[in-house]
Design an enzyme around this catalytic site. Structure first.
Site, short mmCIF file in Angstrom:
data_model
loop_
_atom_site.label_atom_id
_atom_site.label_comp_id
_atom_site.label_asym_id
_atom_site.label_seq_id
_atom_site.Cartn_x
_atom_site.Cartn_y
_atom_site.Cartn_z
N ALA A 157 0.84 -1.20 0.00
CA ALA A 157 0.00 0.00 0.00
C ALA A 157 0.87 1.25 0.00
O ALA A 157 1.93 1.28 0.62
CB ALA A 157 -0.92 0.00 1.22
N LYS A 158 0.40 2.26 -0.70
CA LYS A 158 1.10 3.55 -0.77
C LYS A 158 0.37 4.50 0.18
O LYS A 158 -0.66 5.09 -0.17
CB LYS A 158 1.10 4.06 -2.21
#
Length: 304
Positions: A157-158
């Site tokens: 995830a960013k």
């Protein structure tokens, strides 16, 4: 400094750049939960186009899903809003930042009842590490900080809060006179840069870190695809920091960094100390693609 454009898209409405504000008790500002993307639009032969827009929007939604955030828009709506943000600001080439964040409401560590907000900004931005870096390469330092462990944060995830680690590593490197930092993972293998994936060329083979503890870079994916087309042997496998020192070439990839060669790591010259032939080949191929010069990759470009 960011060069202001005219409008920012906020929750379905365009507002003036200077009016794009949020409450000081916005949940994400205090706790770092959210999801974001960095996207580039390039001016090319057939006008301006956004590079791999669909993949970036997909990753934004994947990040949100991992972090238990419900995006209040469809992927189609978000993609169209990104295109319109570039268009309304009359930008021919730019950097685009969609930011999904938890808004004002309850404080504390349970954001379940707070609204999920979305903003999209775009502004002119050149080479992240400087135009000269794309040609001469940069000096990098292996960081004393470690890339997040996969059971500490969800590395696919960013997420805004994750980048505190990158800020510390970057400051450590730049204050010591280097341009960029390279993280090792918790087992001591090379992970990634502060916001880039890492590639090495060793004995004619292109090697990059597997997706165990690194973000699945969209430019990374493009480089792997391009290298296979050029018949360059490609491997996704772990390697150590000393493999960086003895590699023939090392380069970084990312939306911001594009394809940036590294000429020196930890005061050790990499290869010939300049951009190597494989890096040069892939860098030129990349810029041909984003500027609309390669018909076989036209599906990677979304016209504005």
């Amino acid at each position: 400094m960011v060069t202001p454009s005219e409008k920012i898209w906020m929750d379905g409405v365009f507002v003036n750049w200077n009016d794009a504000s949020t409450h000081i008790l916005t949940h994400s500002l205090h706790y770092g939960l959210g999801a974001f993307e960095g996207i580039r639009c390039y001016e090319g032969r057939n006008g301006s186009a956004i590079f791999r827009l669909r993949e970036h929007v997909d990753r934004l939604f994947e990040s949100a899903h991992i972090m238990l955030l419900t995006v209040p828009y469809s992927q189609k709506d978000v993609a169209e809003a990104i295109v319109e943000t570039v268009r309304i600001n009359k930008l021919t080439s730019c950097y685009i930042r969609p930011l999904l964040y938890v808004g004002y409401g309850k404080m504390g560590l349970d954001p379940s009842h707070n609204p999920v907000r979305l903003a999209i900004a775009a502004w002119p931005w050149g080479a992240y590490l400087g135009d000269d870096a794309l040609v001469r390469g940069i000096r990098a330092k292996v960081s004393s900080f470690t890339r997040h462990h996969v059971n500490v944060s969800m590395t696919r995830a960013k997420v805004p809060g994750y980048y505190v680690n990158s800020i510390l590593a970057r400051l450590e490197a730049t204050r010591a006179g280097y341009d960029e930092a390279i993280f090792l993972d918790t087992e001591g293998y090379v992970a990634e840069g502060t916001g880039e994936n890492v590639f090495i060329v060793s004995k004619g083979q292109l090697i990059t870190t597997p997706l165990t503890s690194v973000l699945e870079g969209i430019t990374r994916h493009a480089i792997l695809d391009m290298a296979r087309e050029k018949n360059i042997p490609v491997f996704e496998e772990r390697f150590t920091r000393d493999a960086l020192y003895v590699a023939e070439e090392v380069f970084l990839t990312g939306t911001a960094a594009e394809v940036t060669p590294i000429r020196e790591i930890d005061d050790r010259q990499v290869g010939t100390g300049k951009r190597g032939p494989v890096t040069d080949l892939l860098q030129k191929f990349f810029f041909d693609i984003v500027k609309g010069e390669t018909p076989s990759r036209a599906h990677w470009l979304t016209p504005v």
